[in-house]
Design a protein around this motif. Structure first.
Motif, mmCIF file in Angstrom:
data_model
loop_
_atom_site.group_PDB
_atom_site.id
_atom_site.type_symbol
_atom_site.label_atom_id
_atom_site.label_comp_id
_atom_site.label_asym_id
_atom_site.label_seq_id
_atom_site.Cartn_x
_atom_site.Cartn_y
_atom_site.Cartn_z
ATOM 1 N N VAL A 41 -51.318 62.970 10.458
ATOM 2 C CA VAL A 41 -49.798 62.255 11.437
ATOM 3 C C VAL A 41 -49.251 60.490 10.534
ATOM 4 N N HIS A 42 -50.436 59.981 11.315
ATOM 5 C CA HIS A 42 -50.380 58.537 11.361
ATOM 6 C C HIS A 42 -50.276 57.697 9.977
ATOM 7 N N TYR A 43 -50.959 58.771 9.397
ATOM 8 C CA TYR A 43 -50.450 59.022 7.898
ATOM 9 C C TYR A 43 -49.171 58.982 7.248
ATOM 10 N N ARG A 44 -48.888 59.690 7.374
ATOM 11 C CA ARG A 44 -48.048 60.343 7.010
ATOM 12 C C ARG A 44 -46.697 60.053 7.724
ATOM 13 N N ASN A 45 -46.471 58.862 8.574
ATOM 14 C CA ASN A 45 -45.626 58.623 8.718
ATOM 15 C C ASN A 45 -45.596 57.118 8.675
ATOM 16 N N ALA A 46 -46.603 56.342 7.869
ATOM 17 C CA ALA A 46 -47.278 55.379 6.948
ATOM 18 C C ALA A 46 -46.678 55.695 6.340
ATOM 19 N N LYS A 101 -38.749 54.888 2.884
ATOM 20 C CA LYS A 101 -37.664 54.501 3.078
ATOM 21 C C LYS A 101 -38.447 53.234 2.837
ATOM 22 N N GLU A 103 -43.122 49.360 10.871
ATOM 23 C CA GLU A 103 -43.412 50.775 10.701
ATOM 24 C C GLU A 103 -44.711 51.320 10.178
ATOM 25 N N ARG A 104 -44.717 50.927 9.163
ATOM 26 C CA ARG A 104 -45.490 51.528 8.218
ATOM 27 C C ARG A 104 -46.769 51.254 8.541
ATOM 28 N N GLU A 146 -47.720 52.269 12.134
ATOM 29 C CA GLU A 146 -48.759 53.633 12.180
ATOM 30 C C GLU A 146 -49.750 53.557 11.040
ATOM 31 N N ALA A 188 -44.272 57.624 5.078
ATOM 32 C CA ALA A 188 -42.337 57.731 4.992
ATOM 33 C C ALA A 188 -41.857 56.770 5.079
ATOM 34 N N ALA A 189 -42.133 55.661 6.183
ATOM 35 C CA ALA A 189 -42.110 54.157 6.430
ATOM 36 C C ALA A 189 -42.006 53.253 4.651
#
Length: 134
Positions: free
Chosen positions: A70-75, A81, A51-52, A55, A77-78
């Motif tokens: 947004v994609h940096y934040r999602n990466a 995790k 997922e990282r 993203e 967050a992954a």
């Protein structure tokens, strides 16, 4: 060990003092349960890394600055995790390298050699135990 043991001038050495060998021992049921838990955590951890990476690729492929954020934040967050996935807290349970030691117990063939310095455990290295066939 009564005195420091050194193989060569620049190679491995064992300090003087008490040495400890830690090998994990399981019942058959406990071994299977721990293996299943380890596989589940590793699978989940790998999905967080995928997922990282996905993203980060999406972030690099967009020209929209807001979508990059947004994609940096999602990466991020992954990646968080993954770090919280408890993979590093799993015991060293190999999927195959165990030996039966009787009484329905199994021992991991790989373990850790350690000592204590100032009340703290100090990892010296790893050991592999060989088994002999009767």
């Amino acid at each position: 060990v009564p005195a420091e043991v050194r193989r060569n001038t620049y190679s491995a050495s064992l300090p003087a003092g008490k040495l400890y060998l830690s090998l994990a021992v399981f019942t058959e049921e406990g071994l299977e349960e721990t293996r299943a838990r380890k596989i589940a955590v590793e699978t989940r951890s790998e999905s967080f890394l995928r997922e990282r990476d996905d993203e980060l690729e999406l972030m690099q492929n967009t020209n929209n600055i807001l979508m990059k954020a947004v994609h940096y934040r999602n990466a991020f967050a992954a990646a968080e995790k993954f770090l919280m996935s408890k993979k590093k807290h799993l015991p060293d349970v190999p999927l195959e390298e165990v030996a039966s030691i009787g009484n329905e117990l199994f021992m991991c063939k790989k373990g850790k050699i350690w000592t204590k310095e100032n009340g703290k455990q100090v990892l010296l290295g790893y050991a592999t135990v060989g088994t002999s066939d009767p």
